[in-house]
Design a protein around this motif. Structure first.
Motif, PDB file in Angstrom:
ATOM      1  N   ARG A   1     -52.943  50.587  28.677  1.00 56.85           N
ATOM      2  CA  ARG A   1     -52.617  49.288  28.073  1.00 56.85           C
ATOM      3  C   ARG A   1     -52.457  49.411  26.560  1.00 56.85           C
ATOM      4  N   TYR A   2     -53.155  50.385  25.997  1.00 60.21           N
ATOM      5  CA  TYR A   2     -53.151  50.546  24.532  1.00 60.21           C
ATOM      6  C   TYR A   2     -52.258  51.690  24.056  1.00 60.21           C
ATOM      7  N   THR A   3     -51.936  52.610  24.961  1.00 58.03           N
ATOM      8  CA  THR A   3     -51.136  53.761  24.521  1.00 58.03           C
ATOM      9  C   THR A   3     -49.642  53.561  24.785  1.00 58.03           C
ATOM     10  N   GLY A   4     -49.306  52.600  25.662  1.00 57.48           N
ATOM     11  CA  GLY A   4     -47.896  52.419  26.025  1.00 57.48           C
ATOM     12  C   GLY A   4     -47.107  51.636  24.983  1.00 57.48           C
ATOM     13  N   THR A   5     -45.823  51.489  25.263  1.00 57.56           N
ATOM     14  CA  THR A   5     -44.957  50.705  24.379  1.00 57.56           C
ATOM     15  C   THR A   5     -45.329  49.231  24.482  1.00 57.56           C
ATOM     16  N   MET A   6     -45.344  48.552  23.333  1.00 55.74           N
ATOM     17  CA  MET A   6     -45.697  47.132  23.334  1.00 55.74           C
ATOM     18  C   MET A   6     -44.426  46.295  23.203  1.00 55.74           C
ATOM     19  N   ASP A   7     -44.505  45.103  23.725  1.00 53.30           N
ATOM     20  CA  ASP A   7     -43.365  44.182  23.621  1.00 53.30           C
ATOM     21  C   ASP A   7     -43.194  43.770  22.152  1.00 53.30           C
ATOM     22  N   PRO A   8     -42.062  44.147  21.540  1.00 54.21           N
ATOM     23  CA  PRO A   8     -41.916  43.840  20.106  1.00 54.21           C
ATOM     24  C   PRO A   8     -41.825  42.345  19.819  1.00 54.21           C
ATOM     25  N   ASP A   9     -41.668  41.529  20.874  1.00 56.04           N
ATOM     26  CA  ASP A   9     -41.623  40.087  20.628  1.00 56.04           C
ATOM     27  C   ASP A   9     -43.007  39.450  20.680  1.00 56.04           C
ATOM     28  N   LYS A  10     -44.011  40.261  21.048  1.00 51.35           N
ATOM     29  CA  LYS A  10     -45.378  39.734  21.071  1.00 51.35           C
ATOM     30  C   LYS A  10     -46.076  40.065  19.751  1.00 51.35           C
ATOM     31  N   VAL A  11     -46.895  39.154  19.280  1.00 50.56           N
ATOM     32  CA  VAL A  11     -47.603  39.399  18.012  1.00 50.56           C
ATOM     33  C   VAL A  11     -48.840  40.240  18.315  1.00 50.56           C
ATOM     34  N   PRO A  12     -48.937  41.443  17.740  1.00 48.68           N
ATOM     35  CA  PRO A  12     -50.135  42.253  17.992  1.00 48.68           C
ATOM     36  C   PRO A  12     -51.391  41.538  17.486  1.00 48.68           C
ATOM     37  N   ARG A  13     -52.491  41.788  18.172  1.00 48.88           N
ATOM     38  CA  ARG A  13     -53.754  41.111  17.863  1.00 48.88           C
ATOM     39  C   ARG A  13     -54.117  41.236  16.379  1.00 48.88           C
ATOM     40  N   TRP A  14     -53.881  42.416  15.791  1.00 48.04           N
ATOM     41  CA  TRP A  14     -54.314  42.629  14.402  1.00 48.04           C
ATOM     42  C   TRP A  14     -53.555  41.739  13.425  1.00 48.04           C
ATOM     43  N   HIS A  15     -52.341  41.354  13.799  1.00 55.67           N
ATOM     44  CA  HIS A  15     -51.617  40.445  12.904  1.00 55.67           C
ATOM     45  C   HIS A  15     -52.145  39.013  13.005  1.00 55.67           C
ATOM     46  N   GLU A  16     -52.813  38.705  14.119  1.00 57.97           N
ATOM     47  CA  GLU A  16     -53.431  37.375  14.233  1.00 57.97           C
ATOM     48  C   GLU A  16     -54.683  37.302  13.366  1.00 57.97           C
ATOM     49  N   LEU A  17     -55.314  38.455  13.151  1.00 54.87           N
ATOM     50  CA  LEU A  17     -56.584  38.480  12.415  1.00 54.87           C
ATOM     51  C   LEU A  17     -56.411  38.641  10.909  1.00 54.87           C
ATOM     52  N   VAL A  18     -55.444  39.466  10.516  1.00 52.89           N
ATOM     53  CA  VAL A  18     -55.301  39.803   9.089  1.00 52.89           C
ATOM     54  C   VAL A  18     -53.847  39.633   8.665  1.00 52.89           C
ATOM     55  N   SER A  19     -53.655  39.032   7.509  1.00 52.09           N
ATOM     56  CA  SER A  19     -52.288  39.002   6.965  1.00 52.09           C
ATOM     57  C   SER A  19     -52.229  39.999   5.811  1.00 52.09           C
ATOM     58  N   HIS A  20     -51.140  40.746   5.778  1.00 56.67           N
ATOM     59  CA  HIS A  20     -51.011  41.813   4.785  1.00 56.67           C
ATOM     60  C   HIS A  20     -49.904  41.463   3.790  1.00 56.67           C
ATOM     61  N   PRO A  21     -50.290  41.178   2.549  1.00 57.37           N
ATOM     62  CA  PRO A  21     -49.247  40.930   1.563  1.00 57.37           C
ATOM     63  C   PRO A  21     -48.341  42.163   1.481  1.00 57.37           C
ATOM     64  N   TYR A  22     -47.068  41.967   1.430  1.00 60.79           N
ATOM     65  CA  TYR A  22     -46.058  43.038   1.327  1.00 60.79           C
ATOM     66  C   TYR A  22     -45.860  43.816   2.641  1.00 60.79           C
ATOM     67  N   SER A  23     -46.622  43.528   3.685  1.00 62.46           N
ATOM     68  CA  SER A  23     -46.390  44.178   4.981  1.00 62.46           C
ATOM     69  C   SER A  23     -46.462  43.106   6.066  1.00 62.46           C
ATOM     70  N   SER A  24     -45.640  42.084   5.916  1.00 56.93           N
ATOM     71  CA  SER A  24     -45.686  40.980   6.875  1.00 56.93           C
ATOM     72  C   SER A  24     -45.126  41.438   8.214  1.00 56.93           C
ATOM     73  N   LEU A  25     -45.472  40.692   9.236  1.00 60.63           N
ATOM     74  CA  LEU A  25     -44.972  41.002  10.578  1.00 60.63           C
ATOM     75  C   LEU A  25     -43.440  41.008  10.577  1.00 60.63           C
TER      76      LEU A  25
END
Ligand code: SF4
Length: 507
Positions: free
Chosen positions: A460-484
């Motif tokens: 579940r964690y090593t395979g390809t992820m759906d690029p249209d789904k927001v990864p969990r880490w982007h729900e938790l942290v926003s990164h200035p200059y590295s937005s989703l």
């Protein structure tokens, strides 16, 4: 006992090689905060353990595999490993470091808070929390601090915190190592010239989570160097940065250090920034090996990962190194980059052959072969890890050919790549795997048993992820200059270049 625990779940020799460790301990001690240093030597707790535990313990987690050591440490400290089982008088555990900044999810059930980003802007406030009584009130206070993710209390996503002006940031001038402890690269004063990197390589997590690139001025670097070697009582400086000569003052401060008669150590260098003059300075500082990371010999793959240094650029850097008097060159290679085909791997092998032939009779070629690991907060975060058998075969092939031309070869076990991918792209569920795995001894072989016992499907964690789904880490942290949005754009550029060629990934 009042004070703060600074825990490094690893040996002292590694802890004292970490600039962050010196920063945390010295900053607090300079403000007369009692610091208890805690380590894990060969899996066993060591350090300042007398007189009870402090109310706050900061745990440094620069690498994902250290999550297992965090569990060992908590178990040995007799602190309930799951945050929701902690009692009023248990210490508050705060995690920090690049791995949890990129993706805090796998440790969220295990720690009370995660510092996402850089420590300097919050250290002062952290010391002030020692005057507050009561676990609840301290956690509320922490939740109000910039960059602090306190589960259940912080508003999500938490914005990663960073130092705006490095020249004005506090710096650990005094970097003392206790007698009997030998830091990994020897005793030296660590001088950070630059933080972040502006190159934007699509696979690189450090480049992404330390944006924007910030440079110290030459005046400040000189002042820090003079004061640092004196206060730390050393005759060597180890420069810290992601791409050393990308600093406008990299050459200047190196020149200055050499003119002071110091031994110098320069980190990994972008090939196109190495001139004969710079190589000569590095050699004069006593360094015999330089590290370049072309990652691949295939120009197509190099363009796809946005590190377009083709073999010609790497060879020019080796020529410059030799002309400047450097004897040995270490090349970092990544195999299993999705899209890589046989001909690309052959080009990498050809690059190694050319490098070896340039160095023959003059010095040594060292080759470090690493599997591609998809990392969070990168343009390649959605892409899956290549299948284990294929990775092993590729590593064996490059290894064999590199040895054939006399290179000294090291490689990263691709089974660890699976572990790293699971931990770096994991969600909160993965915490149970981490606990079980750590309690089974934490060896690689125990990972599958732990997965079975916890019912966690690693694929579940090593395979390809759906690029249209927001990864969990982007729900938790926003990164200035590295937005989703920005990462997604880069991902699409990558996919366009490889055009689906050579993609052999199990979804
Ligand atoms: S791989 Fe090196 S040059 Fe590229 S973004 Fe990362 S640190 Fe910068």
């Amino acid at each position: 006992m009042k004070g703060i625990g600074i825990a490094y779940p690893g040996p002292r020799s590694v802890a004292y090689s970490s600039l962050a460790f010196h920063m945390l301990t010295t900053f607090l001690e300079d403000r007369r905060v009692g610091v208890k240093r805690i380590f894990l030597e060969d899996g066993w707790l060591e350090g300042d353990l007398r007189g009870g535990l402090p109310p706050l313990i900061m745990v440094s987690l620069p690498y994902e595999l250290m999550y297992l050591d965090l569990v060992r440490m908590l178990d040995q400290l007799r602190i309930p490993v799951y945050r929701d089982k902690r009692r009023e008088d248990d210490p508050i555990i705060i995690a920090g470091g690049p791995a949890v900044t990129a993706n805090p999810s796998p440790v969220l059930p295990l720690v009370d808070a995660v510092l996402v980003g850089e420590a300097e802007p919050v250290l002062e406030g952290l010391a002030d929390t020692l005057d507050i009584q009561g676990r609840d009130r301290i956690l509320d206070e922490l939740a109000g601090m910039p960059g602090m993710l306190v589960p259940g209390r912080s508003r999500l996503p938490v914005e990663r915190v960073y130092v705006r002006d490095l020249d004005k940031a506090w710096y650990p001038i005094r970097q003392e190592t206790p007698p009997g402890v030998e830091p990994v690269w020897g005793r030296s004063f660590m001088l950070e010239t630059t933080r972040g990197c502006a190159r934007g390589c699509r696979f690189c997590m450090e480049g992404s989570i330390f944006r924007p690139k910030r440079d110290r001025s030459l005046r400040v670097l000189k002042d820090l160097l003079e004061a640092g070697v004196k206060a730390s009582k050393v005759g060597k400086v180890s420069f810290y940065s992601l791409a050393f000569f990308d600093s406008p003052h990299g050459q200047g401060i190196l020149e200055y250090a050499v003119s002071m008669g110091l031994e110098t150590s320069v980190p990994s260098i972008r090939a196109e920034t190495l001139t004969p003059e710079r190589a000569r300075l590095i050699a004069e500082g006593g360094q015999r090996t330089i590290t370049i990371a072309p990652e691949t010999g295939s120009c197509r793959i190099a363009k796809a990962i946005h590190k377009p240094i083709c073999t010609g650029g790497t060879m020019e850097a080796i020529d410059n190194a030799i002309e400047g008097g450097i004897r040995n060159v270490k090349l970092y290679i990544i195999v299993g980059i999705p899209g890589e085909e046989d001909e690309d791997l052959e080009e990498t092998i050809q690059m190694i052959r050319e490098a070896a032939s340039k160095l023959r009779g003059r010095g040594m070629l060292k080759v470090s072969i690493n599997p591609f690991i998809p990392k969070p907060v990168t343009a390649m975060q959605w892409i899956g890890l290549e299948e284990l058998g294929a990775l092993k075969a590729k590593i064996a092939r490059v290894k064999k050919e590199a040895r054939r031309v006399g290179a000294q070869v090291s490689s990263y076990d691709p089974r660890y790549a699976i572990a790293q991918t699971v931990l770096s792209r994991g969600d909160e569920e993965v915490a149970r795997l981490v606990v079980e795995w750590a309690r089974l001894g934490g060896r690689l072989g125990a990972m599958k048993t732990a997965a079975k016992r916890t019912g966690i499907d690693l694929s579940r964690y090593t395979g390809t992820m759906d690029p249209d789904k927001v990864p969990r880490w982007h729900e938790l942290v926003s990164h200035p200059y590295s937005s989703l949005k920005a990462l997604k754009r880069e991902y699409e550029l990558y996919i366009n270049i490889i055009g689906g060629r050579g993609l052999r990934i199990k979804a």
